[in-house]
Design a protein around this motif. Structure first.
Motif, PDB file in Angstrom:
ATOM      1  N   HIS A   1      -2.273  42.872  86.422  1.00  0.00           N
ATOM      2  CA  HIS A   1      -1.954  44.224  85.950  1.00  0.00           C
ATOM      3  C   HIS A   1      -0.723  44.213  85.051  1.00  0.00           C
ATOM      4  O   HIS A   1      -0.665  44.926  84.047  1.00  0.00           O
ATOM      5  CB  HIS A   1      -1.722  45.163  87.138  1.00  0.00           C
ATOM      6  N   VAL A   2       0.254  43.400  85.435  1.00  0.00           N
ATOM      7  CA  VAL A   2       1.466  43.314  84.602  1.00  0.00           C
ATOM      8  C   VAL A   2       1.107  42.747  83.235  1.00  0.00           C
ATOM      9  O   VAL A   2       1.544  43.262  82.200  1.00  0.00           O
ATOM     10  CB  VAL A   2       2.533  42.447  85.296  1.00  0.00           C
TER      11      VAL A   2
ATOM     12  N   THR B   1      10.498  50.658  71.654  1.00  0.00           N
ATOM     13  CA  THR B   1      11.446  49.533  71.577  1.00  0.00           C
ATOM     14  C   THR B   1      12.230  49.412  72.884  1.00  0.00           C
ATOM     15  O   THR B   1      12.394  48.320  73.437  1.00  0.00           O
ATOM     16  CB  THR B   1      12.417  49.733  70.390  1.00  0.00           C
ATOM     17  N   LEU B   2      12.695  50.567  73.374  1.00  0.00           N
ATOM     18  CA  LEU B   2      13.410  50.559  74.657  1.00  0.00           C
ATOM     19  C   LEU B   2      12.510  50.046  75.778  1.00  0.00           C
ATOM     20  O   LEU B   2      12.933  49.272  76.631  1.00  0.00           O
ATOM     21  CB  LEU B   2      13.903  51.972  74.998  1.00  0.00           C
ATOM     22  N   LEU B   3      11.264  50.493  75.749  1.00  0.00           N
ATOM     23  CA  LEU B   3      10.329  50.099  76.808  1.00  0.00           C
ATOM     24  C   LEU B   3      10.062  48.596  76.751  1.00  0.00           C
ATOM     25  O   LEU B   3      10.033  47.920  77.797  1.00  0.00           O
ATOM     26  CB  LEU B   3       9.019  50.892  76.664  1.00  0.00           C
TER      27      LEU B   3
ATOM     28  N   LYS C   1      12.322  43.024  83.172  1.00  0.00           N
ATOM     29  CA  LYS C   1      12.047  43.645  84.471  1.00  0.00           C
ATOM     30  C   LYS C   1      11.685  42.610  85.536  1.00  0.00           C
ATOM     31  O   LYS C   1      10.967  41.650  85.269  1.00  0.00           O
ATOM     32  CB  LYS C   1      10.898  44.643  84.315  1.00  0.00           C
ATOM     33  N   ASP C   2      12.162  42.892  86.751  1.00  0.00           N
ATOM     34  CA  ASP C   2      11.776  42.083  87.907  1.00  0.00           C
ATOM     35  C   ASP C   2      10.537  42.737  88.537  1.00  0.00           C
ATOM     36  O   ASP C   2      10.642  43.653  89.338  1.00  0.00           O
ATOM     37  CB  ASP C   2      12.931  42.045  88.913  1.00  0.00           C
TER      38      ASP C   2
ATOM     39  N   ASP D   1       6.924  52.598  90.147  1.00  0.00           N
ATOM     40  CA  ASP D   1       7.724  53.803  90.361  1.00  0.00           C
ATOM     41  C   ASP D   1       9.105  53.634  89.749  1.00  0.00           C
ATOM     42  O   ASP D   1       9.656  54.559  89.143  1.00  0.00           O
ATOM     43  CB  ASP D   1       7.836  54.095  91.862  1.00  0.00           C
ATOM     44  N   ARG D   2       9.649  52.434  89.903  1.00  0.00           N
ATOM     45  CA  ARG D   2      10.982  52.197  89.316  1.00  0.00           C
ATOM     46  C   ARG D   2      10.929  52.276  87.800  1.00  0.00           C
ATOM     47  O   ARG D   2      11.848  52.795  87.169  1.00  0.00           O
ATOM     48  CB  ARG D   2      11.529  50.857  89.793  1.00  0.00           C
TER      49      ARG D   2
END
Lengths: 578, 211
Positions: A287-288, A324-326, A333-334, A342-343
């Motif tokens: 999914h990631v 860009t931020l995303l 991201k961990d 959710d985080r």
């Protein structure tokens, strides 16, 4: 709101006061639950067949074509009347009387007698009359600039310029698609129990999908008739870059206000989908991986999105900055931490603009088909079931509901002229909804009930000191409030039913309402042409009917990362360039 | 001409608004006309008659003065079936065992509201006036011989009468041309006269459509 005990776990749904603002609704994006995507998933899973039983179009582009979709139980035929339209008659406005092509979706397979009857009526659109055998009525105009280029290129044996295709995105744009009982067509009630039409607007989406197939066939046909010896067809890869345009004006905006129960069904399905993803305790590597890829594709989509309108240009700048931020956020991201979706969502709520937040919502749903796609079954609504006023309710309860769900409206100073600058009315000439200026036009007597905030505040003025016991007593004494009274009771049961913003204020941008609705259709590339009409593309990059069996049905709304070279972008098994 | 029920409802709603109903009551009129057309009863025609007859009369004279009594009547003498029907529907869970309505214009238009009330209250209701009887509950039964006549007394009570013929549901309606014209004339009153300024500004066009 209570989660459904039978369904996957959900995080708390976003509050209606957060979701239902005009600014946020004007930032909605298409999602997995959009109606075009629901349709193509069904066509693929059920293995619909398609045929073109008739295609009689002459060198001027005039003639008749029929495209038939064979669903498991029923067949549906798009009947097309193609026209040679003088340029001065080409208008997207509802005041037009002639179009480049007109269409109806026929319930079944039309006989010659049916086509003779339709030929008398469909080209006249609103001035004609269709029957219970027809499910929709629509028309389309060419993008003249792109049309001429594509015909000339293909006639000369060349492929058209991809940059020009990118600039426009379509060869024809529909300017109205009428369904559900309009101009004599079958009511939705006649077909709503057929599985293929249980989700909203499936008739209209099927009509547009077949229209796209026709338009591409027509442009190649015209090129061939112009120069049979040299003409070539579009490569499949280039062909798929054409969507169908759509020009949507104010006529669509009142729909959201006139169908509160339906609006709730759409929004609550989407919000539930988000809440399910947010509730996932972990993120699977696959999914990631899918998410990382879809974010890159969303970047391509945002980069290709053009608009000349300053409001949309600013929103596009927000969207590109947010992407860009995303990208930076997810790169660092961990994903192994708890509740990673959710985080991510919570990060987005503070870091991103409304455009970016709503894009993030759409992107977070993408990898989770198995988790959210079933919600498409909950997007219809029998509005009659909540239509009847509950007169036994006590007035105290009604006062509490009004304060809870229309607090935003009571907070507006309605005595300020800026709060009521505009009003909705219907014009005599074409029965077209319009927006007028209250101070300068004598239109008050014609005002449509499309201002729930103001109406709720007016009702409050009478309700707060009403001494009767029940809602029935109040309704008998104050029939002038009956419309908003009904809405308040509907909204109490279905809290996403109401737009929680001023729909008649000086700051209103009707394009926000249009975009909210069109996003549920699955539209992309919103391009406002003023504050009250917008152009979009539909089905751009989607597989054509004859391709669906051999390629994914639901992997087209964001452009592919593969370079756009012929035969690479789309390569069905065994297919070769036409 | 064969009309879709959505067309019937939309036209009836606009006509009622044009005749002076509030939007909320006009919605009820649209519902009633559609409901009756959907069982092949001349609801749209009854509504056209009603709106023309009531045109210009103050609403307060046409609605029931009191709804906590056994006999409902209007201060103006004749009850409007839309006002009366909505009031009955609003009180669906609070209706007495029997209720009389005095002097009702176009009483056929009451039937959809009684059907709605029966549905909410989950009980069977029976409605009759000279020349008409309707049973509404888990199924719909009834007959009417003079559909447009004013009723001196309409009786509403709990319980049904299963000897009445079943009503037949349909999705189209052949609206009488005269009634269609009457409803259209009233609906016209809701449309604002056109001006060039409103045509251009009101819909927000002005850019070229030829691209």
């Amino acid at each position: 709101m209570q989660p459904d005990a039978q369904s996957p776990a959900t995080a708390p749904l976003r509050a209606p006061d957060t979701v239902m603002t005009l600014a946020r609704m004007g930032s909605f994006h298409q999602t997995r639950l959009s109606f075009m995507r629901i349709l193509l998933r069904r066509i693929k899973s059920e293995g619909w067949a398609f045929s073109r039983p008739r295609f009689d179009i002459d060198a001027r582009g005039v003639g008749i074509a029929v495209y038939t979709a064979h669903a498991p139980q029923n067949a549906y035929s798009l009947v097309v009347f193609a026209n040679d339209l003088p340029p001065e008659k080409r208008s997207d406005r509802v005041i037009a009387t002639e179009w480049d092509a007109t269409f109806t979706l026929f319930d079944g397979i039309p006989t010659d007698a049916d086509i003779t009857r339709l030929r008398q009526n469909v080209p006249r659109q609103e001035a004609g009359r269709i029957s219970a055998q027809e499910l929709s009525l629509s028309r389309a105009n060419r993008s003249v600039r792109l049309w001429d280029h594509v015909v000339a290129s293909l006639a000369a044996g060349q492929q058209p310029d991809p940059a020009m295709i990118g600039d426009v995105g379509y060869l024809m744009r529909t300017t109205a698609v009428y369904g559900s009982g309009k101009f004599g067509a079958a009511d939705r009630e006649a077909t709503q129990n057929r599985p293929e039409f249980s989700a909203p607007f499936q008739i209209e989406m099927l009509s547009v999908y077949l229209t796209r197939a026709f338009v591409m066939d027509l442009v190649e046909h015209m090129a061939y008739l112009r120069s049979p010896d040299t003409a070539t067809a579009l490569t499949p890869a280039l062909r798929r870059q054409f969507g169908i345009g759509n020009s949507t004006g104010l006529g669509m905006a009142p729909f959201l206000l006139n169908h509160p129960g339906l609006l709730h069904a759409w929004i609550s399905a989407r919000e539930t989908a988000l809440a399910r993803v947010r509730a996932l305790p972990d993120a699977s590597p696959s999914h990631v991986a899918q998410f990382l890829q879809i974010v890159k594709r969303a970047r391509l989509h945002a980069d290709a999105w053009r608009s000349a309108h300053p409001v949309q240009q600013a929103k596009l700048a927000d969207l590109r900055r947010d992407l860009t931020l995303l990208e930076a956020e997810i790169a660092a991201k961990d994903w192994a931490s708890s509740a990673p979706w959710d985080r991510l969502w919570r990060w987005g709520e503070t870091a991103l603009s409304l455009e970016g937040q709503e894009q993030l919502l759409a992107l977070m749903l993408e990898p989770h088909a198995a988790l959210v796609d079933d919600l498409s079954d909950r997007m219809s609504c029998d509005e009659r079931t909540t239509w009847q006023i509950d007169g036994a309710m006590c007035c105290e309860r009604l006062r509490a509901l009004l304060k809870t769900h229309y607090g935003w409206a009571l907070a507006i100073d309605w005595a300020d002229p800026a709060a009521q600058t505009k009003l909705w009315y219907v014009s005599q000439s074409k029965l077209e909804p319009r927006l007028g200026e209250r101070a300068t036009e004598p239109l008050d007597d014609y005002e449509q009930p499309l201002c729930p905030g103001r109406d709720a505040a007016r009702m409050w003025a009478d309700l707060k000191n009403f001494t009767g016991a029940t809602v029935a007593d109040f309704a008998l004494s104050h029939p002038e409030h009956r419309h908003i009274l009904r809405r308040i009771q509907i909204t109490a049961r279905r809290p996403y039913a109401e737009i929680r913003g001023n729909t008649i204020g000086a700051a209103l941008l009707p394009i926000d309402m249009l975009r909210a609705k069109l996003s549920f259709f699955g539209a992309c590339h919103f391009d406002p042409r003023s504050d009250r009409w917008v152009r979009i593309t539909m089905f751009q990059h989607a597989p054509f009917p004859d391709e669906l069996a051999s390629c994914p049905a639901d992997d087209w709304t964001y452009p592919s990362l593969t370079p756009q070279s012929p035969n690479m972008h789309f390569a069905p098994t065994g297919a070769s360039p036409a | 001409m064969s009309w879709s029920l959505n067309e019937i409802e939309s036209l009836a709603r606009k006509a009622a608004r044009g005749a002076g109903f509030s939007w909320g009551l006009a919605e009820e009129a649209g519902y009633a006309a559609r409901w009756l057309a959907g069982v092949n009863l001349p609801g749209p025609e009854a509504l056209a008659n009603l709106l023309i007859a009531q045109d210009g009369t103050a609403f307060s004279a046409l609605r029931p003065t009191h709804t906590d009594v056994d006999t409902w009547q209007a201060s103006g003498g004749t009850l409007c079936p839309i006002s009366t029907g909505t009031a009955l529907g609003d009180k669906a869970r609070m209706l007495p065992a029997q209720c009389r309505l005095s002097d009702v214009a176009q009483p056929l238009l009451l039937v959809p509201f009684i059907a709605g009330a029966a549905n909410i209250a989950q009980q069977t209701l029976f409605l009759e006036w000279p020349g008409a009887a309707f049973h509404v509950g888990s199924n719909l039964r009834g007959c009417v011989t003079t559909p447009f006549a004013q009723a001196q007394t309409v009786l509403l009570k709990q319980g049904g009468r299963t000897s009445l013929p079943l009503l037949r549901c349909q999705l189209r309606y052949d609206l009488a041309p005269g009634a269609a014209a009457d409803l259209n004339n009233l609906a016209q009153r809701t449309y604002a006269p056109d001006t060039d300024a409103s045509r251009l500004g009101g819909a927000g066009a002005g850019l070229s459509d030829n691209d």
